[in-house]
Design a protein around this motif. Structure first.
Motif, PDB file in Angstrom:
ATOM      1  N   GLY A  38       0.728  -1.036  -0.017  1.00  0.00           N
ATOM      2  CA  GLY A  38      -0.043  -0.017  -0.170  1.00  0.00           C
ATOM      3  C   GLY A  38       0.892   1.230   0.068  1.00  0.00           C
ATOM      4  O   GLY A  38       0.271   2.325   0.195  1.00  0.00           O
ATOM      5  N   ASP A  39       2.402   1.266   0.170  1.00  0.00           N
ATOM      6  CA  ASP A  39       2.932   2.634   0.138  1.00  0.00           C
ATOM      7  C   ASP A  39       3.071   3.090  -1.376  1.00  0.00           C
ATOM      8  O   ASP A  39       2.911   2.633  -2.317  1.00  0.00           O
ATOM      9  N   HIS A  40       3.180   4.552  -1.192  1.00  0.00           N
ATOM     10  CA  HIS A  40       3.237   5.284  -2.356  1.00  0.00           C
ATOM     11  C   HIS A  40       4.562   6.024  -2.124  1.00  0.00           C
ATOM     12  O   HIS A  40       4.356   6.721  -1.247  1.00  0.00           O
ATOM     13  N   THR A  41       5.442   5.926  -2.769  1.00  0.00           N
ATOM     14  CA  THR A  41       6.799   6.732  -2.735  1.00  0.00           C
ATOM     15  C   THR A  41       7.265   7.411  -4.056  1.00  0.00           C
ATOM     16  O   THR A  41       7.158   7.028  -5.040  1.00  0.00           O
ATOM     17  N   ASN A  42       7.364   8.748  -3.699  1.00  0.00           N
ATOM     18  CA  ASN A  42       7.938   9.871  -4.555  1.00  0.00           C
ATOM     19  C   ASN A  42       9.135   9.821  -4.787  1.00  0.00           C
ATOM     20  O   ASN A  42       9.784   9.896  -3.734  1.00  0.00           O
ATOM     21  N   TRP A  89       3.564  -0.645 -11.357  1.00  0.00           N
ATOM     22  CA  TRP A  89       3.738  -0.036 -10.272  1.00  0.00           C
ATOM     23  C   TRP A  89       4.241   1.311 -10.393  1.00  0.00           C
ATOM     24  O   TRP A  89       4.217   2.036  -9.389  1.00  0.00           O
ATOM     25  N   THR A  91       5.011   4.962 -12.131  1.00  0.00           N
ATOM     26  CA  THR A  91       4.710   5.936 -13.139  1.00  0.00           C
ATOM     27  C   THR A  91       5.900   7.123 -13.125  1.00  0.00           C
ATOM     28  O   THR A  91       6.637   7.301 -12.290  1.00  0.00           O
ATOM     29  N   THR A 110       7.053   7.933  -9.229  1.00  0.00           N
ATOM     30  CA  THR A 110       5.945   7.365  -8.274  1.00  0.00           C
ATOM     31  C   THR A 110       5.921   5.769  -8.271  1.00  0.00           C
ATOM     32  O   THR A 110       5.672   5.441  -9.410  1.00  0.00           O
ATOM     33  N   SER A 112       3.828   2.819  -6.797  1.00  0.00           N
ATOM     34  CA  SER A 112       2.506   2.672  -5.957  1.00  0.00           C
ATOM     35  C   SER A 112       2.459   0.908  -5.798  1.00  0.00           C
ATOM     36  O   SER A 112       2.205   0.272  -6.685  1.00  0.00           O
TER      37      SER A 112
END
Length: 267
Positions: A38-42, A89, A91, A110, A112
């Motif tokens: 569930g992590d979103h890393t930028n 995952w 972008t 990103t 996801s």
């Protein structure tokens, strides 16, 4: 006029030739992320044009796998085609751009992660440019391709391996490094040989392996000199990074005729 295309392929910044260095330069050749479901890393990094001409750049994703004998050689495949693909995952932007002479471009990405991640996922973000030039006889198109590797792994990763299948060879032994975990392992392996009484005869390092889960690579350990009759202990130490280490002790015996046998091996 004959159109000729020169294709130069590079992944690591340190492997660039002078011709490639004259065009593209990445500030990061590898991005490693430890993530949870569930992590979103930028994140972002810079691409530089080190040449005196503007260049057009196309950005795209491919999967990669390390190939046997796991010496770092990679097989590149279309995104989404490997079991450990991260293509769905990630972008990124921009996907095409033009850099002026000696300019730079920021790349934003990103990652996801779905609700669960149970193993490592990998890929490479490629930057490709094509610039035409002329010579006295031909038109020449120089294509350079440079990549940033992505290692996306679970934060509770299992870095588990065994050193096994010890075999004697002429003037040395081979040891199988088997990856039993859920992420790629890149061990830094060293060894030393002890004589009875604890005297260290020699020490050295093995070539680096790049071993995916479920695979095994071979460590080649030479004897640096002829062994006198007696008993010896060969200690093999594979550093898996971040404090994870595996150690193997291999007992060797040398008889009066110089014949070497494996007495025992233990972790």
């Amino acid at each position: 006029m004959i159109l000729r295309t020169i294709f130069l392929f590079f992944v690591a910044v340190g492997m660039l030739s002078a011709e490639a260095q004259a065009q593209l330069f990445l500030e990061q050749a590898k991005i490693s992320l430890d993530v949870s479901g569930g992590d979103h890393t930028n994140g972002s990094f810079l691409v530089h044009n080190t040449s005196a001409k503007s260049i057009n750049v196309r950005v795209y994703w491919e999967d990669f796998e390390y190939k046997a004998p796991y010496d770092g050689t990679k097989l590149f495949l279309a995104g989404g085609t490997t079991p450990g693909s991260a293509s769905q995952w990630i972008t990124f932007s921009p996907q095409t751009f033009t850099m002026p002479a000696f300019g730079q471009q920021r790349i934003d990405y990103t990652v996801s992660v779905p609700s669960q991640i149970e193993e490592g996922h990998y890929g490479v973000l490629f930057f490709e440019s094509a610039n035409a030039g002329t010579s006295s006889q031909d038109n020449v198109s120089l294509i350079t391709r440079l990549g940033c590797l992505f290692f996306i792994e679970p934060s509770n990763k299992s870095k588990k391996a065994v050193l096994q299948d010890i075999k004697l060879k002429k003037d040395g032994v081979t040891v199988s490094f088997a990856n039993q975990g859920n992420v790629i392992l890149i061990p830094d392996t060293t060894y030393y040989m002890m004589q009875e009484g604890g005297l260290v005869l020699n020490r050295g390092g093995c070539k680096k392996l790049y071993v995916p889960p479920g695979a095994a690579g071979t460590l080649d350990i030479p004897f640096k000199k002829e062994l006198d009759p007696g008993h010896y202990t060969l200690v093999v130490n594979s550093d898996l990074q971040d404090g994870d280490v595996i150690v193997k002790e291999i007992g060797l015996a040398v008889d009066a005729a110089g014949q070497i046998t494996i007495e025992n091996s233990q972790d």
